[in-house]
Scaffold this motif. Structure first.
Motif, mmCIF file in Angstrom:
data_model
loop_
_atom_site.group_PDB
_atom_site.id
_atom_site.type_symbol
_atom_site.label_atom_id
_atom_site.label_comp_id
_atom_site.label_asym_id
_atom_site.label_seq_id
_atom_site.Cartn_x
_atom_site.Cartn_y
_atom_site.Cartn_z
ATOM 1 N N LEU A 84 19.172 6.346 -59.887
ATOM 2 C CA LEU A 84 17.984 5.957 -60.681
ATOM 3 C C LEU A 84 16.638 6.696 -59.306
ATOM 4 N N GLY A 85 17.436 6.961 -58.364
ATOM 5 C CA GLY A 85 16.287 7.560 -57.396
ATOM 6 C C GLY A 85 15.637 6.799 -56.480
ATOM 7 N N GLN A 86 15.731 5.478 -56.196
ATOM 8 C CA GLN A 86 15.553 4.349 -55.465
ATOM 9 C C GLN A 86 16.051 3.830 -54.893
ATOM 10 N N ILE A 87 15.610 3.824 -53.447
ATOM 11 C CA ILE A 87 16.417 3.523 -52.609
ATOM 12 C C ILE A 87 17.606 1.477 -52.471
ATOM 13 N N ALA A 88 18.316 1.673 -52.040
ATOM 14 C CA ALA A 88 18.879 0.298 -52.413
ATOM 15 C C ALA A 88 19.748 0.349 -51.665
ATOM 16 N N GLY A 89 20.540 -1.375 -51.168
ATOM 17 C CA GLY A 89 21.420 -2.052 -49.849
ATOM 18 C C GLY A 89 20.668 -2.591 -48.781
ATOM 19 N N LYS A 90 21.858 -2.449 -48.052
ATOM 20 C CA LYS A 90 21.552 -3.675 -46.841
ATOM 21 C C LYS A 90 20.197 -3.636 -46.571
ATOM 22 N N GLY A 91 19.229 -5.296 -46.924
ATOM 23 C CA GLY A 91 17.864 -5.926 -46.128
ATOM 24 C C GLY A 91 17.110 -5.277 -47.624
ATOM 25 N N THR A 92 16.977 -4.517 -48.808
ATOM 26 C CA THR A 92 16.522 -4.099 -49.870
ATOM 27 C C THR A 92 17.070 -4.815 -50.489
ATOM 28 N N GLY A 93 15.656 -5.133 -51.968
ATOM 29 C CA GLY A 93 15.626 -6.035 -52.614
ATOM 30 C C GLY A 93 17.422 -5.923 -54.135
ATOM 31 N N THR A 94 17.181 -4.547 -53.848
ATOM 32 C CA THR A 94 18.345 -4.571 -55.093
ATOM 33 C C THR A 94 19.505 -3.657 -54.658
ATOM 34 N N LEU A 95 20.710 -4.519 -54.408
ATOM 35 C CA LEU A 95 22.217 -4.421 -54.693
ATOM 36 C C LEU A 95 22.025 -4.667 -53.279
ATOM 37 N N PRO A 96 21.583 -5.507 -52.027
ATOM 38 C CA PRO A 96 21.706 -5.533 -50.816
ATOM 39 C C PRO A 96 22.889 -5.796 -50.098
ATOM 40 N N PHE A 97 24.415 -6.381 -51.160
ATOM 41 C CA PHE A 97 25.207 -6.703 -50.750
ATOM 42 C C PHE A 97 26.799 -5.594 -49.867
ATOM 43 N N VAL A 98 26.567 -4.982 -49.323
ATOM 44 C CA VAL A 98 26.875 -3.511 -48.954
ATOM 45 C C VAL A 98 26.391 -3.115 -47.874
#
Lengths: 507, 230
Positions: free
Chosen positions: A195-209
């Motif tokens: 999707l070309g967007q930021i995700a991961g720890k601390g963000t609102g998307t898929l933060p459980f990494v």
């Protein structure tokens, strides 16, 4: 920041108190010689000074203290806080407003300066990265340098992931220790790439990494992802820092793209150069062999033209030289043609042609080889014209018929037939020899293949390979089968195009 | 009769040697040069009866030499080219060459083509002969009648036109384009298929074995050649 140092706010308050104290002292010194209206200027100056610190709290305190001290110490009745003259309320109000204005401006200025400094720092950082990447070549080198630099700037462990041939992300740079590619991590990485967007720890998307994933955006979309595991994760989430991180990521992606394009351009340059060399070699070999062959064939035939004026034995020798010269020329032509086919350099000049004519020319050329051998050609009257290069295709017939003549006894018939089958013309050259073994059928068209039959047959083993090259270059197929009545059948097809006009009666 | 003069334009000395030897044996006078420029000046100052022109000259394009000669002389020119250079041969024939030879060639073939070219050149001044006859094929251009293997053959108008072009150039190669132009006319919209189709029909009418033609031979990629009368 250490706990021992004071916060800047506390410092500003202290400055404020200090300034008021200095102003007070000065005023006491001036009291005997100056009017009150000038003494208030000193306090105004002090408040203005505190305002340049840029914080509203200390400024308000300084204003308040200044007015209070001025009132108590200098405005009659001295020693008391009564505001005898309501004018001083006005003074206080103006002083405060001026102070707040100045402090507001000072604050804005400072913020602008800070913004400019931040921008400058970011530009410098990007410039440094860009400079580093510009001097490097190769995906791995680039990614290693980028991950190392980004890691330093953001105090993080950075991994670069690029898709493999199946589109799945694989770690291509960075230290993979501590990275457990479990399902969550992998799917987060894939999501970021897709999707070309930021995700991961601390963000609102898929933060459980365990880390932040940033897409590497190239000029036409994401080309990979960066995994950023920060020592202090909250710091990189500050909008400013995040923007910088995204810029770095994009720079890296663009550097990779430039590298890829350069690689492609270099490869194609090499190919063009190789093609040029091969082509010039072919034409120079071809040219250098032509003159000796022409001289041999020409001179030998010249002797034969003398007829009876030279002895019979001389003529026989000359005939031998002539025949071998012609055979040598055919061999050289085969070799060069095979080379061209191999290199994909066979140039075809297609025209609507009659198969019967091409066959006729081949039979004419092979006249000396065929002699009195029976050759039966059965082509239907309405066999359509086909789009081929006649001069090149003639060789398919020449090679197949010559082969048939070489491998069968001198009186064994050769049969040639053709028919229309669906979207193509199918032709065959058949002999009545011993047929082919399974091994021979499989390998007949392989380069340099000579059958193991132990027969003393001349040739290089290129004839059938050339046939295949020419047939396939015209979009057809060629194969060999044994005939039920004995002997081999070499069959090949020519696709029918727009010129499917049968040469029937027209006028 | 005065000996015919041949101008040989060929840059390889070894090839010039056997050409001179064979041509002189056949009672020709031979002038030779390796350069196109020299060929042009010799063709002008001492006009030959026929020119043998190799296309691969060192100082200028052989085709250019041909074009320049054609600007002021109808002297028969036979171009010498290599195998696989059909485009060059066609370009030469279209630019006015009378015939071509492909290296390596036999001297017999060379002499046959030289003689045919000289014969046609001699005829250009007079009327073309009305009768063409070889063993197995007879064409009477005046009466417009054709006999193959002794029996009269009936041809359609276009089939006859095609045959008559070939007869008028008997022994010389005729390109597809030339055939199209002379049998169908300059402004015809007929395509290359038409030539193939009608030659095919013709071949089936006059040849005893159309797949191994005796009279109407096909030169792949270049054109057709009708057997020369002796």
């Amino acid at each position: 920041m250490s706990d021992m140092a004071l916060s800047s706010t506390t410092k500003n308050y202290l400055w404020s108190l200090g300034a008021v104290a200095v102003a007070t002292a000065l005023s006491f010194g001036m009291y005997s010689r100056f009017e009150l209206s000038n003494i208030i200027m000193v306090f105004l100056l002090c408040v203005a000074f505190v305002a340049t610190l840029g914080e509203r709290g200390p400024v308000a305190l300084a204003s308040l203290l200044s007015v209070a001290i001025f009132d108590i110490c200098f405005v009659p009745p001295r020693g008391s806080f009564a505001v005898a003259d309501p004018q001083y309320a006005f003074t206080f109000a103006v002083m405060l407003v001026v102070a707040l204005l100045i402090s507001g401006m000072a604050l804005r200025l400072r913020r602008q300066a800070e913004t400019a400094k931040t921008l400058e720092r970011r530009t410098a950082a990007m410039h440094a990265l860009s400079r580093q990447l510009a001097s490097l070549r190769g995906v791995n080198t680039l990614l290693n340098a980028a991950t190392r630099y980004i890691g330093e700037v953001f105090d993080s462990e950075v991994l670069a992931l690029l898709p493999d041939e199946d589109g799945k992300l694989q770690v291509r740079a960075g230290k993979p220790e501590g990275f457990a590619p479990n399902e969550k991590e992998r799917s987060t990485a894939q999501w970021v790439y897709d999707l070309g967007q930021i995700a991961g720890k601390g963000t609102g998307t898929l933060p459980f990494v365990d880390a932040l994933y940033v897409p590497m955006l190239g000029s036409a979309g994401p080309i990979g992802a960066l995994r950023v595991k920060a020592a202090e994760p909250e710091r990189i989430l500050i909008p400013d820092q995040l923007r910088l991180l995204e810029s770095f990521s994009q720079q890296t992606a663009l550097a990779l793209e430039v590298d890829r394009l350069e690689e492609k351009s270099r490869k194609s340059e090499i190919e063009i150069e190789a093609e040029r060399m091969r082509s010039s070699l072919l034409s120079s070999v071809s040219h250098d062999l032509r003159t000796p062959l022409a001289t041999i064939v020409g001179s030998a035939s010249g002797i034969l033209e003398k007829g009876e004026t030279v002895g019979e034995s001389t003529r026989e020798l000359a005939q031998g030289i002539y025949d071998e010269g012609v055979a040598l020329e055919r061999l050289v032509h085969n070799l060069l043609q095979a080379t061209r086919i191999e290199a994909g350099a066979l140039k075809l000049n297609r025209e609507p042609c009659s198969i019967e004519e091409v066959l006729g020319a081949a039979l004419n050329r092979l006249d000396p080889v065929l002699g009195s051998r029976p050759v039966h050609a059965r082509l239907p009257e309405d066999l359509p014209l086909v789009s081929i290069d006649a001069a090149v295709y003639e060789q398919v017939f020449v090679n197949l018929i010559e082969n048939a003549a070489k491998y069968t006894p001198p009186d064994a018939a050769i049969e040639i037939a053709g028919s229309v089958q669906g979207g193509h013309v199918q032709l065959e050259v058949c002999d009545s020899g011993r047929g082919l073994t399974r091994d021979e059928i499989k390998n007949a068209f392989t380069r340099f293949y000579r059958s193991e039959s132990g027969e003393a047959v001349s040739g290089t083993g290129l004839g059938l390979t050339i046939c295949r090259g020419i047939v396939e270059a015209h979009g057809g197929k060629i194969w060999v089968e044994n005939r039920p009545e004995g002997g081999a059948a070499f069959r090949f097809t020519i696709p029918l195009g727009r010129t499917a006009a049968p040469p029937g009666e027209r006028a | 009769m005065k000996r015919k003069r041949v101008l040989v334009v060929e840059d390889e000395a070894r090839i010039r040697r056997f050409l001179r030897s064979s041509l002189e044996d056949a009672d020709f006078r031979v002038e030779e040069t390796a350069l196109g420029q020299t060929a042009l000046s010799l063709a002008g100052s001492q006009p030959p009866d026929i020119v043998l022109l190799d296309l691969g000259l060192p100082d200028m394009d052989g085709l250019e030499v041909l074009k320049r000669i054609r600007e002021w002389s109808p002297v028969p020119v036979i171009i010498i080219s290599a195998r696989g250079q059909e485009a060059d041969k066609i370009a030469g024939l279209d630019a006015g060459a009378d015939d071509y030879l492909t290296k390596p060639f036999a001297v017999g073939e060379l002499l046959a083509r030289v003689r045919v070219a000289l014969r046609h050149a001699a005829r250009k001044g007079d009327e073309a002969p009305a009768l063409y006859e070889v063993t197995g094929l007879k064409v009477d251009l005046a009466l417009r009648r054709v006999w193959a293997a002794g029996a009269e053959v009936h041809l359609s108008p276009i089939q006859y036109k095609v045959l008559s072009v070939l007869v008028r150039n008997a022994g010389k190669v005729v390109t597809h384009k030339q055939l199209l132009r002379e049998a169908w006319g300059e402004d015809s919209e007929a395509g290359p298929e038409s030539v193939r189709i009608f030659v095919h029909q013709l071949r089936h009418k006059i040849e005893p074995n159309p797949v191994r033609p005796k009279f109407l031979k096909n030169e792949p990629g270049v054109g057709y050649r009708l057997l020369a009368e002796d």
